[in-house]
Write an enzyme that holds these catalytic residues in place. Structure first.
Site, mmCIF file in Angstrom:
data_model
loop_
_atom_site.group_PDB
_atom_site.id
_atom_site.type_symbol
_atom_site.label_atom_id
_atom_site.label_comp_id
_atom_site.label_asym_id
_atom_site.label_seq_id
_atom_site.Cartn_x
_atom_site.Cartn_y
_atom_site.Cartn_z
ATOM 1 N NE ARG A 176 -75.116 -32.111 -16.600
ATOM 2 C CZ ARG A 176 -74.149 -31.682 -16.966
ATOM 3 N NH1 ARG A 176 -74.084 -30.497 -17.333
ATOM 4 N NH2 ARG A 176 -73.147 -32.209 -16.929
ATOM 5 C CG HIS A 213 -69.293 -31.147 -13.731
ATOM 6 N ND1 HIS A 213 -70.274 -30.879 -14.374
ATOM 7 C CD2 HIS A 213 -68.251 -30.235 -14.267
ATOM 8 C CE1 HIS A 213 -70.355 -29.961 -15.292
ATOM 9 N NE2 HIS A 213 -69.185 -29.246 -14.854
ATOM 10 C CE1 TYR A 221 -72.046 -22.461 -21.258
ATOM 11 C CE2 TYR A 221 -70.864 -24.295 -21.922
ATOM 12 C CZ TYR A 221 -71.845 -23.696 -20.902
ATOM 13 O OH TYR A 221 -72.533 -24.188 -19.822
ATOM 14 C CG ASN A 232 -72.551 -29.355 -21.458
ATOM 15 O OD1 ASN A 232 -73.708 -29.758 -21.491
ATOM 16 N ND2 ASN A 232 -71.573 -29.550 -20.543
ATOM 17 C CD GLU A 259 -72.351 -27.614 -18.576
ATOM 18 O OE1 GLU A 259 -71.691 -26.680 -19.062
ATOM 19 O OE2 GLU A 259 -71.896 -28.560 -17.822
ATOM 20 C CD GLU A 311 -68.152 -29.139 -20.836
ATOM 21 O OE1 GLU A 311 -67.166 -28.545 -20.789
ATOM 22 O OE2 GLU A 311 -69.191 -28.412 -21.419
#
Ligand code: FCB
Length: 476
Positions: A108, A151, A324, A322, A380, A196
């Protein structure tokens, strides 16, 4: 299932069984029976243009908002910028060789909008040729290609005309998607329009932590609307020009947990998730903004024109997630939430709490909330640590455990019925971590920024070993 019950589909020589047992024991390898052993569960690595490419003034690339922002004193730690980064623009061939050596099956990356179009919207042949070469090489290597269009590196000339606060930017984004999908048709397996949008809208226009650095709650909701509109318009251009590819978008999602079982704290945690998740996922999957968002931000409703929500809610082939960390919150006594950091929990170099269950719980929650949830890729997941090369090696033990536990969380979501098709580690390389510059190292490959030497960390070696083994077991 225990290790003994694994079926080896082809040769079952003793040596092979022994080798399998040995790696099943290592600190990364998923347990036998895990969906991660299936070859159709894609394992890849992710990067983004501004974070790795450098070469910001080459071959007709125009400035982006991140060039401007990082050149502004006080915005990025240590005054770092993406001017050189990992010098990937010049080292891309070696970087793709590394990707192959590590056995990744998918890559990616993102296309830098300011590299491929001039101010008048005309194609920049040199910039486009770079991505064409990259994609062709990936195809030759048999690596699946996941291309993100945006991005975060908005051309500065568009920001000068209002950026994402200007509705016209959504249409310029669709023009860019149209150009790229005509030029690169057939080379991209999966397109992602935006990475995002929460960060672009909220950190970029709502609190100013990211480029372009504006801080106004109303700006954030309007910027989000134009980002999502741009996504919808771009998706139809991608469908028209490159019908065989998959089309999706990438959302960062956050887990919010209540600090106490009180009704007020439970509502605060829900509002945290509305602000982080439903703000993006509801318009995409339900065609409306969540009302609770405007309880949190009274008067911040964006200007929405007739037909916008239908454009935004155009069907997706997949959703990129994504993930985290989680955030523990309590009520602020009014409509909002306040973060209450938990004591005694494991954290990464970013200070983010390691909380794999949050990923599992969110995935299961989304599949219940959205009956039209498309197949999901984890686009991600990863962590930063202060990794150093010692005797030619980088022992990133915390990352190895982190990845293993998050993959196990994905596996648990799959077992609970969520259609997750793959996982990309963030990131292939240590790189320019936005407002944190080069201090935070997210790569599975260490980068020495003085010499540009790449050193695969132990996490990368273990992933490579697992993927080689998985391929061998499949007889491929
Ligand atoms: C995400 C970004 C990515 C990287 C990771 C750590 O928000 O998409 O570029 O910076 O965080």
């Amino acid at each position: 299932m225990t290790q003994d019950t694994v079926t080896l589909p082809h040769a079952t020589a003793d040596a092979e069984v022994a080798e399998f047992a040995a790696i099943a024991d290592d600190p990364f390898t998923p347990p036998a029976g895990s969906a991660l052993w299936r070859r159709d569960f894609l394992l890849g690595a992710a990067t983004a243009s501004y974070q790795i490419e450098g070469a910001v003034n080459e071959d007709g690339r125009l400035p982006s908002i991140w060039d401007t922002f990082s050149a502004t004193p006080g915005k990025v730690l240590a005054g770092d910028t993406g001017a050189v980064a990992c010098d990937h623009y010049h080292r891309w061939e070696a970087d793709l060789d590394l990707l192959t050596r590590l056995n990744f099956e998918a890559y990616r990356f993102s296309i830098a909008w300011p590299r491929v179009m001039d101010e008048a919207g005309r194609p920049n042949a040199k910039g486009i040729a770079f991505y064409k070469r990259l994609l062709e090489r990936l195809k030759e290597k048999g690596i699946r290609t996941f291309a993100t269009l945006y991005h975060w590196d908005l051309p500065q000339h568009l920001e000068d005309r209002g950026g994402w606060l200007n509705r016209d930017t959504a249409f310029r984004f669709a023009d860019y998607a149209d150009l790229m999908s005509r030029e690169l048709s057939g080379l991209v397996d999966a397109w992602m329009t935006l990475n995002e949008p929460w960060c672009s809208a909220y950190l970029g226009y709502g609190n100013g932590h990211h480029a372009p650095g504006l801080a106004n709650g109303r700006y954030a909701t309007q910027a989000m609307h134009h980002l999502l509109l741009g996504h919808g318009l771009a998706t139809s251009a991608l469908r028209a020009n490159d019908p065989a590819s998959a089309k999706g978008i990438v959302a960062n999602v956050g887990r919010g947990t209540p600090d106490s079982p009180s009704e007020a704290d439970v509502r605060a945690a829900r509002r945290f998730e509305v602000q982080h998740n439903a703000w993006i996922l509801d318009p995409l999957l339900k065609g409306e903004y969540p009302e609770e968002l405007f309880a949190l931000w009274p008067g911040a409703e964006p200007l929405v024109l007739e037909g916008d929500m239908q454009t935004i809610a155009a069907p997706l082939d997949f959703l990129g997630i994504n993930y985290y960390f989680r955030t523990n919150v309590k009520s602020d006594g009014a409509n909002g939430f306040i973060e209450v950091p938990l004591e005694g929990v494991e954290r990464t170099q970013m200070g983010w709490e390691v909380h794999p269950d949050g990923l599992r719980d969110l995935l299961i929650g989304f599949s219940r909330t959205y009956e039209n949830l498309p197949p999901v890729y984890i686009t991600e997941n990863g962590m930063a640590s202060d990794d150093r090369v010692r005797d030619g090696q980088v022992d990133d033990a915390q990352r190895i455990a982190f990845l293993k536990r998050h993959l196990a969380a994905v596996d648990a979501a799959i077992a609970a019925g969520v259609d997750v098709r793959g996982y990309f580690v963030w990131s292939l390389l240590d790189n320019f971590e936005w407002a944190f510059g080069y201090e935070r190292r997210f790569g599975v490959v260490h980068v020495d920024y003085d010499t540009q030497v790449r050193t695969p960390k132990r996490s990368a070696e273990l992933i490579a070993r697992f993927l080689a083994r998985r391929r061998a077991l499949d007889g491929a």
